[in-house]
Write an enzyme that holds these catalytic residues in place. Structure first.
Site, PDB file in Angstrom:
ATOM      1  N   GLY A   1      -8.015   8.631   7.312  1.00 35.66           N
ATOM      2  CA  GLY A   1      -8.127   8.757   8.722  1.00 35.66           C
ATOM      3  C   GLY A   1      -9.851   8.932   8.786  1.00 35.66           C
TER       4      GLY A   1
ATOM      5  CG  ASN B   1      -7.132   0.803   0.491  1.00 38.79           C
ATOM      6  OD1 ASN B   1      -7.592  -0.136  -0.288  1.00 38.79           O
ATOM      7  ND2 ASN B   1      -5.875   1.403   0.043  1.00 38.79           N
TER       8      ASN B   1
ATOM      9  CG  ASP C   1      -4.467   1.859   8.784  1.00 34.32           C
ATOM     10  OD1 ASP C   1      -4.625   1.115   9.504  1.00 34.32           O
ATOM     11  OD2 ASP C   1      -3.555   2.524   8.342  1.00 34.32           O
TER      12      ASP C   1
ATOM     13  N   GLY D   1      -8.754   5.965   2.029  1.00 29.80           N
ATOM     14  CA  GLY D   1      -9.193   6.815   2.999  1.00 29.80           C
ATOM     15  C   GLY D   1     -10.799   6.201   3.342  1.00 29.80           C
TER      16      GLY D   1
ATOM     17  CG  ASP E   1      -1.846   0.932   1.210  1.00 32.63           C
ATOM     18  OD1 ASP E   1      -2.400   1.300   0.234  1.00 32.63           O
ATOM     19  OD2 ASP E   1      -2.327   1.519   2.401  1.00 32.63           O
ATOM     20  CG  HIS E   2      -0.211   4.904   0.079  1.00 37.80           C
ATOM     21  ND1 HIS E   2      -0.902   5.746  -0.697  1.00 37.80           N
ATOM     22  CD2 HIS E   2      -1.431   4.422   1.146  1.00 37.80           C
ATOM     23  CE1 HIS E   2      -2.258   6.106  -0.462  1.00 37.80           C
ATOM     24  NE2 HIS E   2      -2.439   5.218   0.647  1.00 37.80           N
TER      25      HIS E   2
HETATM   26  O1  G3H Z   1      -4.295   3.106   2.046  1.00 39.96           O
HETATM   27  C1  G3H Z   1      -4.839   3.006   3.278  1.00 39.96           C
HETATM   28  C2  G3H Z   1      -6.084   3.634   3.443  1.00 39.96           C
HETATM   29  O2  G3H Z   1      -6.511   4.305   2.368  1.00 39.96           O
HETATM   30  C3  G3H Z   1      -6.817   3.760   5.020  1.00 39.96           C
HETATM   31  O3  G3H Z   1      -7.509   4.900   5.072  1.00 39.96           O
HETATM   32  O4  G3H Z   1      -7.100   5.133   7.492  1.00 39.96           O
HETATM   33  O5  G3H Z   1      -8.863   6.466   6.155  1.00 39.96           O
HETATM   34  O6  G3H Z   1      -9.002   3.730   6.476  1.00 39.96           O
HETATM   35  P1  G3H Z   1      -8.431   5.043   6.318  1.00 39.96           P
HETATM   36 ZN    ZN Z   2      -4.511   5.230   1.307  1.00 41.36          ZN
END
Ligand code: G3H
Ligand code: ZN
Length: 289
Positions: free
Chosen positions: A186, A235, A237, A214, A83-84
């Protein structure tokens, strides 16, 4: 069990649902994700960011995820994704180890430099039989939100432009496209609004699986509409981090004498599993293993 990401995404597209891509950096998060997938009989993508890789080591993390996926998660399809990724070097390392999907995030560069780097990454990925995710438009984090609030930047200038997306897809040879359609990295409940018409247009002009970054903090209806409008991967996180943190605080306040890390962390693992299961239900991937 570990599978190539294309199996998971192609099936999701055909079935009109999305698959969650959850970030992990350790055993506890991985256990929560895999247990959720097993409990819900759902496919899942497990993502590792560059900082997660730095936290342990890329091979250690890859093998940890693979082991959990091939034992506890042996009856559900699980793919591992970078990721990224910000450099070709990280991408090469991950491909060499066996990732079936890598993300080249050159979205901060200008359009032609983004195309060039993403194209190189796609070629590398394809020689390893892997898929490449590239990103067009800017997806902000917490710092970006501050600039947004102060008026130094405008959300509409950061969003993926559908016509540009068509050109980007054609010139890079990407397999999945990360789009900027109003979400922020976030969980900022109420402050993130998905530009659904823009998403629909991007889908029409690219015909590629689209990835929503996000993903934490949106209302259920926004996810469902985004999936209808072409999102195949979401995604997540922060939602799991919040679940981890809240359960940990509660447990430590309740039982300050705990010293066994397993007992300290068990409620957090359960809370993350519950949150992951909630996401799986909303995204429609339950019983799609
Ligand atoms: O690449 C990871 C995400 O885009 C996670 O985003 O923290 O808003 O769920 P998030
Ligand atoms: Zn991301």
């Amino acid at each position: 069990m570990i599978v190539h990401i294309k199996q998971i995404i192609n099936k999701a597209r055909a079935g009109n649902y999305a698959v969650a891509a959850f970030n992990t950096s350790n055993l506890e998060i991985t256990l929560a994700i895999v247990r959720a997938a097993v409990n819900k009989k759902s496919p899942v993508i497990i993502s590792t960011s560059e900082s997660a890789i730095e936290y342990s080591n890329v091979l250690t993390l890859f093998q940890l995820i693979s082991n959990v996926a091939n034992t506890i998660g042996k009856r559900v399809p699980i793919a591992i994704h970078l990721d990224h990724g910000h450099s070709l070097q990280t991408i090469k390392e991950c491909l060499h180890i066996g990732y079936s999907s890598v993300h080249m995030d050159a979205s901060e560069k200008d359009f032609s430099a983004n195309i060039k780097l993403s194209h190189q990454a796609a070629q590398l990925a394809h020689t390893h039989g892997a898929w490449l995710q590239a990103e067009l438009g800017s997806i902000l984090g917490k710092e970006g939100l501050v600039k947004l609030k102060s008026g130094r930047i405008k959300m509409k200038d950061l969003l993926t432009r559908p016509e540009q997306a068509r050109e980007f897809v054609a010139k890079t040879g990407l397999d999945t496209l990360a789009v900027s359609v109003g979400t922020i990295h976030g969980a900022f409940r109420g402050r993130e609004k998905v530009d659904q018409p823009r998403l629909r247009k991007i889908r029409e002009l690219t015909n590629k699986p689209l990835v929503l970054h996000g993903g934490s903090g949106l209302p259920a209806a926004a996810y469902c509409l985004a999936i209808k409008n072409g999102i195949s991967v979401i995604n997540i996180d922060t939602n799991l981090r919040l679940a981890f943190h809240q359960a940990l605080l509660k447990n430590l306040v309740k039982s300050r004498e705990l010293i066994d890390p397993r007992k300290i962390l068990a409620p957090s693992v359960q809370a993350m599993q519950k949150e992951a299961e909630k996401m799986i239900d909303i995204f429609g991937s339950k019983n799609k293993a």
